[in-house]
Design a protein around this motif. Structure first.
Motif, short mmCIF file in Angstrom:
data_model
loop_
_atom_site.label_atom_id
_atom_site.label_comp_id
_atom_site.label_asym_id
_atom_site.label_seq_id
_atom_site.Cartn_x
_atom_site.Cartn_y
_atom_site.Cartn_z
N LEU A 133 0.84 -1.19 0.00
CA LEU A 133 0.00 0.00 0.00
C LEU A 133 0.88 1.25 0.00
O LEU A 133 1.88 1.30 0.69
CB LEU A 133 -0.90 -0.01 1.23
CG LEU A 133 -1.90 1.14 1.35
CD1 LEU A 133 -2.94 1.06 0.24
CD2 LEU A 133 -2.58 1.09 2.70
N ILE A 134 0.52 2.24 -0.81
CA ILE A 134 1.24 3.50 -0.82
C ILE A 134 0.31 4.59 -0.28
O ILE A 134 -0.82 4.72 -0.73
CB ILE A 134 1.78 3.86 -2.22
CG1 ILE A 134 2.65 5.10 -2.16
CG2 ILE A 134 0.66 4.03 -3.22
CD1 ILE A 134 3.45 5.35 -3.41
N ASN A 135 0.77 5.28 0.72
CA ASN A 135 -0.01 6.35 1.35
C ASN A 135 0.71 7.68 1.17
O ASN A 135 1.88 7.72 0.78
CB ASN A 135 -0.18 6.07 2.85
CG ASN A 135 -1.10 4.90 3.10
OD1 ASN A 135 -2.21 4.87 2.59
ND2 ASN A 135 -0.63 3.94 3.88
N ALA A 136 0.03 8.76 1.52
CA ALA A 136 0.65 10.09 1.50
C ALA A 136 1.86 10.08 2.43
O ALA A 136 1.81 9.56 3.53
CB ALA A 136 -0.35 11.15 1.93
N GLY A 137 2.97 10.60 1.93
CA GLY A 137 4.21 10.63 2.70
C GLY A 137 5.15 9.48 2.41
O GLY A 137 6.32 9.52 2.80
N ASP A 138 4.68 8.43 1.72
CA ASP A 138 5.53 7.30 1.38
C ASP A 138 6.43 7.65 0.19
O ASP A 138 6.14 8.56 -0.58
CB ASP A 138 4.69 6.07 1.01
CG ASP A 138 4.04 5.43 2.21
OD1 ASP A 138 4.36 5.82 3.36
OD2 ASP A 138 3.20 4.53 2.02
N VAL A 139 7.51 6.90 0.04
CA VAL A 139 8.46 7.12 -1.04
C VAL A 139 8.22 6.10 -2.15
O VAL A 139 8.05 4.91 -1.89
CB VAL A 139 9.91 7.01 -0.51
CG1 VAL A 139 10.92 7.11 -1.64
CG2 VAL A 139 10.17 8.09 0.52
N LEU A 140 8.20 6.60 -3.37
CA LEU A 140 8.02 5.77 -4.57
C LEU A 140 9.32 5.87 -5.37
O LEU A 140 9.80 6.98 -5.65
CB LEU A 140 6.84 6.29 -5.39
CG LEU A 140 6.53 5.58 -6.69
CD1 LEU A 140 6.03 4.16 -6.41
CD2 LEU A 140 5.47 6.34 -7.45
N SER A 141 9.91 4.73 -5.71
CA SER A 141 11.18 4.71 -6.44
C SER A 141 11.03 3.95 -7.74
O SER A 141 10.27 3.00 -7.84
CB SER A 141 12.28 4.05 -5.60
OG SER A 141 12.49 4.77 -4.43
N GLY A 142 11.79 4.38 -8.74
CA GLY A 142 11.79 3.71 -10.03
C GLY A 142 12.52 4.53 -11.06
O GLY A 142 13.11 5.58 -10.75
N GLU A 143 12.47 4.08 -12.32
CA GLU A 143 13.13 4.79 -13.41
C GLU A 143 12.19 5.85 -13.97
O GLU A 143 11.02 5.59 -14.20
CB GLU A 143 13.53 3.82 -14.52
CG GLU A 143 14.27 4.49 -15.65
CD GLU A 143 14.69 3.52 -16.74
OE1 GLU A 143 14.99 4.00 -17.84
OE2 GLU A 143 14.72 2.32 -16.49
#
Length: 142
Positions: free
Chosen positions: A38-48
């Motif tokens: 689960l991704i919530n506000a404040g979480d970090v999303l990583s990728g290209e």
């Protein structure tokens, strides 16, 4: 004629059973895909980070937009999985200023991490990603 039919039928049946067994066991061996974290506000999303261009806006002008390809992530309700089994893997970044656009240009084709403030499933036909991040900030530096 009846004497030859029996051995042929037995041979054809044996071949059919031999070919069918691996196919059935291969279907059962595949586990069902699990939904992403689960991704919530404040979480970090990583990728290209990828840059794309599309027509839109005033006078059908070419507009650049940015997309992060990441691991599958679930969105908070009511968006949920965005009608996907595992959740979205591509996230379109909406830029709200020229400063954000300039900040992203240095990361095109490279790994990037962003702090997500608002995210939702893609709704419009022109969106090229499965999910849209409307408010965000870059976490990693060059």
């Amino acid at each position: 004629m009846i004497r030859r039919f029996g051995p042929r039928l037995a041979l054809v049946t044996a071949i059919a059973v031999t070919c069918a067994v691996p196919a059935v066991s291969a279907q059962q061996a595949e586990p069902a895909p699990k939904p992403g974290r689960l991704i919530n506000a404040g979480d970090v999303l990583s990728g290209e980070l990828n840059a794309m261009k599309a027509r839109g806006g005033k006078r059908d002008k070419r507009i650049a937009f940015y997309q992060i390809k990441s691991e599958p992530r679930r969105l908070p309700p009511p968006s949920g999985l965005c009608n996907l089994e595992t959740g979205p893997e591509t996230f379109q970044l909406i830029t709200s200023s020229d400063a954000q656009t300039a900040q992203l240009k240095g990361f095109i084709g490279k790994a990037i991490s962003i702090k997500v403030d608002e995210v939702a499933c893609a709704q419009d036909a022109g969106q090229m990603s499965e999910a849209v991040v409307t408010k965000w900030s870059v976490v990693t530096k060059h």
